[in-house]
Design a protein around this motif. Structure first.
Motif, PDB file in Angstrom:
ATOM      1  N   TYR A  61      95.201  29.733 -21.081  1.00  0.00           N
ATOM      2  CA  TYR A  61      94.429  30.202 -20.128  1.00  0.00           C
ATOM      3  C   TYR A  61      93.158  30.986 -21.117  1.00  0.00           C
ATOM      4  O   TYR A  61      93.561  31.626 -22.238  1.00  0.00           O
ATOM      5  CB  TYR A  61      94.765  31.258 -19.240  1.00  0.00           C
ATOM      6  CG  TYR A  61      95.617  30.521 -18.133  1.00  0.00           C
ATOM      7  CD1 TYR A  61      95.023  30.362 -16.822  1.00  0.00           C
ATOM      8  CD2 TYR A  61      96.963  30.164 -18.366  1.00  0.00           C
ATOM      9  CE1 TYR A  61      95.724  29.595 -15.939  1.00  0.00           C
ATOM     10  CE2 TYR A  61      97.822  29.449 -17.522  1.00  0.00           C
ATOM     11  CZ  TYR A  61      97.122  29.559 -16.119  1.00  0.00           C
ATOM     12  OH  TYR A  61      97.883  28.684 -15.060  1.00  0.00           O
ATOM     13  N   PRO A  62      92.084  31.134 -20.900  1.00  0.00           N
ATOM     14  CA  PRO A  62      91.123  32.070 -21.642  1.00  0.00           C
ATOM     15  C   PRO A  62      91.510  33.275 -21.812  1.00  0.00           C
ATOM     16  O   PRO A  62      90.950  34.137 -22.629  1.00  0.00           O
ATOM     17  CB  PRO A  62      89.612  31.613 -20.876  1.00  0.00           C
ATOM     18  CG  PRO A  62      90.139  31.536 -19.594  1.00  0.00           C
ATOM     19  CD  PRO A  62      91.529  30.559 -19.500  1.00  0.00           C
ATOM     20  N   ASN A  63      92.472  33.987 -20.835  1.00  0.00           N
ATOM     21  CA  ASN A  63      92.764  35.309 -21.045  1.00  0.00           C
ATOM     22  C   ASN A  63      94.100  35.790 -20.385  1.00  0.00           C
ATOM     23  O   ASN A  63      94.365  34.604 -19.690  1.00  0.00           O
ATOM     24  CB  ASN A  63      91.675  36.484 -20.442  1.00  0.00           C
ATOM     25  CG  ASN A  63      91.401  36.200 -19.108  1.00  0.00           C
ATOM     26  OD1 ASN A  63      92.265  36.131 -18.124  1.00  0.00           O
ATOM     27  ND2 ASN A  63      90.204  35.636 -18.712  1.00  0.00           N
ATOM     28  N   THR A  64      94.603  36.763 -20.633  1.00  0.00           N
ATOM     29  CA  THR A  64      95.691  36.925 -20.025  1.00  0.00           C
ATOM     30  C   THR A  64      95.683  38.099 -18.531  1.00  0.00           C
ATOM     31  O   THR A  64      96.814  38.324 -18.004  1.00  0.00           O
ATOM     32  CB  THR A  64      96.867  37.642 -20.858  1.00  0.00           C
ATOM     33  OG1 THR A  64      96.578  38.978 -21.230  1.00  0.00           O
ATOM     34  CG2 THR A  64      97.043  36.879 -22.138  1.00  0.00           C
ATOM     35  N   ALA A  65      94.510  38.263 -18.154  1.00  0.00           N
ATOM     36  CA  ALA A  65      94.247  39.220 -16.859  1.00  0.00           C
ATOM     37  C   ALA A  65      94.688  38.435 -15.679  1.00  0.00           C
ATOM     38  O   ALA A  65      94.498  37.332 -15.536  1.00  0.00           O
ATOM     39  CB  ALA A  65      93.041  39.397 -16.948  1.00  0.00           C
ATOM     40  N   ARG A  90      94.424  34.699 -11.041  1.00  0.00           N
ATOM     41  CA  ARG A  90      93.971  34.543 -12.465  1.00  0.00           C
ATOM     42  C   ARG A  90      92.724  33.673 -12.567  1.00  0.00           C
ATOM     43  O   ARG A  90      92.702  32.639 -11.709  1.00  0.00           O
ATOM     44  CB  ARG A  90      95.295  34.455 -13.501  1.00  0.00           C
ATOM     45  CG  ARG A  90      95.710  32.992 -13.555  1.00  0.00           C
ATOM     46  CD  ARG A  90      96.776  32.932 -14.628  1.00  0.00           C
ATOM     47  NE  ARG A  90      96.424  33.434 -15.816  1.00  0.00           N
ATOM     48  CZ  ARG A  90      97.110  33.444 -16.835  1.00  0.00           C
ATOM     49  NH1 ARG A  90      98.589  33.128 -16.937  1.00  0.00           N
ATOM     50  NH2 ARG A  90      96.598  33.829 -18.194  1.00  0.00           N
TER      51      ARG A  90
END
Length: 338
Positions: A259-263, A273
């Motif tokens: 994923y582009p981030n873990t948020a 997400r």
């Protein structure tokens, strides 16, 4: 070459994947791209300007013949790979080639014979073998962390089909897309396939019209007794979907999407997400860099390639078996493919 020498690289093919390898080579202080070739001269010149390559040419034969080139990186159209490999081997160059070597097994054998007879090295471009997630899955299997492997399940889905002009010369889903998954199945299990069965369908009339499919499921029997399933689809609207799981006698190992981030966003309506990375070049950016680093180290030290010529041949055999199974509606043993 000596261990301290810089490898002088000639790039053949300055399209999308050629640019990816240029980026990786620029990061590598042990390599220097000295010439770039493309059938479209403007593409070679643009690539040379972007990456600071001193020379751009249209004819790949100039790259192979250059005494200033130690190794070639072949990213040209698939139907040119075999000829270039043979010429590069004859010229004593070390070789990196994107998959496939060829779609014809006799031609593949001719290329591998040239590599062997001239004493050069050939590394194939299966970048997923350098992805840290898939490497960890393989390590878990090979180190016995999950016991005896029973089954492997691989999911491989693209965000959207490639252009139809590309598909016309790609060899079809089994040879173009699933070939990576064929390689990954034998990579993580450490065992060879003995029998393949395939079912497939198409949701796209234009792709059906050229004799290809958009969705396929292949089941595999392996020498070590394990079984496997590969799901491939040309379209997953949520992004690039690359997952793998191996179940064994004492546990399982799996890896999911990047994923582009873990948020993670939580509200009273849902927990959600952002979508997975949507493009294979983003998903495997680090793997491409590691792959090229392994190639340069191979050239400098004279060690065997991490992904050798036989690793380029076996997935093609598996693809032929899958195509034959789909056509004839029966399981096909790999020994049937000559």
């Amino acid at each position: 070459m000596g261990g301290g020498d810089v490898v002088r690289v000639g790039l053949i093919g300055c399209g999308r994947i050629g640019q990816v390898h240029c980026r990786a080579l620029e990061w590598n202080p042990k390599a220097d791209v000295v010439i770039a070739a493309d059938f479209f001269l403007k593409a070679a010149e643009s690539c040379a300007e972007k990456w600071g390559i001193p020379r751009a040419v249209q004819d790949w034969k100039e790259v192979v013949a250059s005494p200033e080139v130690d190794a070639v990186v072949i990213c040209s159209p698939s139907d040119t790979h075999c000829e270039i490999i043979i010429a590069a081997a004859n010229a004593g160059k070390q070789i990196f080639c994107e998959k496939p070597i060829d779609y014809d097994l006799a031609r593949i054998d001719e290329a591998l014979s040239a590599v062997q007879s001239h004493g050069v090295k050939l590394q194939l471009g299966f970048q997923r073998r350098f992805d840290v997630n898939f490497v960890r899955v393989r390590d878990a299997v090979q180190n016995g962390e999950i016991g005896t492997p029973y089954m492997v399940n691989i999911i491989s889905r693209d965000p959207a089909p490639p252009p139809i002009d590309y598909l016309k010369q790609s060899g079809g889903l089994f040879f173009d897309m699933m070939i990576h998954d064929f390689d990954m199945s034998r990579f993580v299990l450490g065992s060879e396939a003995v029998e393949i069965s395939a079912v497939a369908s198409s949701f796209d009339p234009a792709i059906s019209e050229i004799g290809d499919v958009t969705s396929a499921i292949v089941t595999i029997k392996f020498e070590n007794g394990a079984i496997g399933a590969i799901q491939c689809c040309r379209k997953a609207v949520y992004g690039y979907d690359q997952r793998i799981e191996v179940l064994g006698s004492s546990g399982a190992v799996e890896t999911g999407n990047n994923y582009p981030n873990t948020a993670i966003i939580s509200s009273d309506a849902a927990i959600r997400r952002d979508l997975p990375l949507n493009f294979f070049m983003d998903r495997y950016k680090e793997a491409y860099a590691a792959e090229m680093e392994a190639f340069i180290d191979m050239v400098r030290t004279g060690t065997d390639p991490v992904v050798g010529g036989i690793d380029g041949r076996i997935p093609v055999v598996m693809a032929y078996a899958a195509a034959k199974s789909l056509k004839e509606g029966r399981p096909v043993k790999l020994s049937e493919i000559k």
